[in-house]
Motif scaffolding. Structure first.
Motif, mmCIF file in Angstrom:
data_model
loop_
_atom_site.group_PDB
_atom_site.id
_atom_site.type_symbol
_atom_site.label_atom_id
_atom_site.label_comp_id
_atom_site.label_asym_id
_atom_site.label_seq_id
_atom_site.Cartn_x
_atom_site.Cartn_y
_atom_site.Cartn_z
ATOM 1 N N LYS A 1 0.789 -1.235 0.000
ATOM 2 C CA LYS A 1 0.000 0.000 0.000
ATOM 3 C C LYS A 1 0.822 1.286 0.000
ATOM 4 O O LYS A 1 0.370 2.301 -0.495
ATOM 5 C CB LYS A 1 -1.016 0.013 1.135
ATOM 6 C CG LYS A 1 -0.447 -0.004 2.516
ATOM 7 C CD LYS A 1 -1.575 0.011 3.517
ATOM 8 C CE LYS A 1 -1.201 -0.795 4.731
ATOM 9 N NZ LYS A 1 -2.359 -1.207 5.463
ATOM 10 N N ASP A 2 2.030 1.257 0.503
ATOM 11 C CA ASP A 2 2.862 2.458 0.526
ATOM 12 C C ASP A 2 4.000 2.427 -0.489
ATOM 13 O O ASP A 2 4.811 3.348 -0.531
ATOM 14 C CB ASP A 2 3.459 2.650 1.931
ATOM 15 C CG ASP A 2 2.383 2.878 2.979
ATOM 16 O OD1 ASP A 2 1.407 3.593 2.684
ATOM 17 O OD2 ASP A 2 2.519 2.331 4.089
ATOM 18 N N THR A 3 4.058 1.376 -1.296
ATOM 19 C CA THR A 3 5.220 1.239 -2.173
ATOM 20 C C THR A 3 4.911 1.144 -3.664
ATOM 21 O O THR A 3 5.812 1.312 -4.467
ATOM 22 C CB THR A 3 6.038 -0.003 -1.784
ATOM 23 O OG1 THR A 3 5.202 -1.160 -1.874
ATOM 24 C CG2 THR A 3 6.586 0.130 -0.372
ATOM 25 N N PHE A 4 3.667 0.835 -4.071
ATOM 26 C CA PHE A 4 3.424 0.651 -5.503
ATOM 27 C C PHE A 4 3.032 1.967 -6.169
ATOM 28 O O PHE A 4 2.591 2.902 -5.534
ATOM 29 C CB PHE A 4 2.372 -0.437 -5.762
ATOM 30 C CG PHE A 4 0.947 0.013 -5.593
ATOM 31 C CD1 PHE A 4 0.235 0.478 -6.681
ATOM 32 C CD2 PHE A 4 0.318 -0.062 -4.375
ATOM 33 C CE1 PHE A 4 -1.080 0.871 -6.548
ATOM 34 C CE2 PHE A 4 -0.992 0.335 -4.217
ATOM 35 C CZ PHE A 4 -1.699 0.805 -5.315
ATOM 36 N N LYS A 5 3.241 2.028 -7.469
ATOM 37 C CA LYS A 5 2.921 3.210 -8.279
ATOM 38 C C LYS A 5 2.170 2.780 -9.531
ATOM 39 O O LYS A 5 2.173 1.621 -9.910
ATOM 40 C CB LYS A 5 4.197 3.939 -8.714
ATOM 41 C CG LYS A 5 5.098 4.352 -7.589
ATOM 42 C CD LYS A 5 4.592 5.579 -6.919
ATOM 43 C CE LYS A 5 5.612 6.038 -5.870
ATOM 44 N NZ LYS A 5 5.083 6.841 -4.857
ATOM 45 N N MET A 6 1.558 3.745 -10.196
ATOM 46 C CA MET A 6 0.902 3.520 -11.479
ATOM 47 C C MET A 6 1.764 4.128 -12.579
ATOM 48 O O MET A 6 2.449 5.124 -12.357
ATOM 49 C CB MET A 6 -0.484 4.166 -11.498
ATOM 50 C CG MET A 6 -1.458 3.496 -10.569
ATOM 51 S SD MET A 6 -3.077 4.294 -10.469
ATOM 52 C CE MET A 6 -3.588 4.420 -12.150
ATOM 53 N N ALA A 7 1.713 3.538 -13.771
ATOM 54 C CA ALA A 7 2.464 4.043 -14.911
ATOM 55 C C ALA A 7 1.664 3.773 -16.185
ATOM 56 O O ALA A 7 0.874 2.827 -16.228
ATOM 57 C CB ALA A 7 3.820 3.353 -14.997
#
Length: 85
Positions: free
Chosen positions: A28-34
């Protein structure tokens, strides 16, 4: 994905909200969208979405046009991606 066992995930927007808010999510605190990669820059998806369109036979083209502008606006898309799931 929420267990941190997948490097990439391409899925429906509901996953974003679950991964950010689910108490058992380890990412929850580490993933990103691209954006999806494309041939010479960001690509485009052919799956998912709301698949909105206006019929050439519509008697309410102005109303449909207003709705299409609203539903495809950055603000609305951001809401669906982050809160609407």
């Amino acid at each position: 994905f929420e267990d941190g066992k997948l490097l990439f995930l391409r899925n429906w927007p509901y996953v974003y909200n679950l991964a950010k808010t689910d108490g058992s999510s380890t990412v929850k605190d580490t993933f990103k969208m691209a954006p999806l990669p494309g041939k010479s820059g960001p690509g485009a998806s052919s799956l998912g979405g709301h698949n909105v369109a206006m019929s050439v036979y519509s008697k309410n083209k102005a109303t449909v046009s207003d709705f299409l502008k609203f539903i495809t606006s950055e603000e609305t898309q951001r809401f669906y991606a982050t809160q609407g799931s």
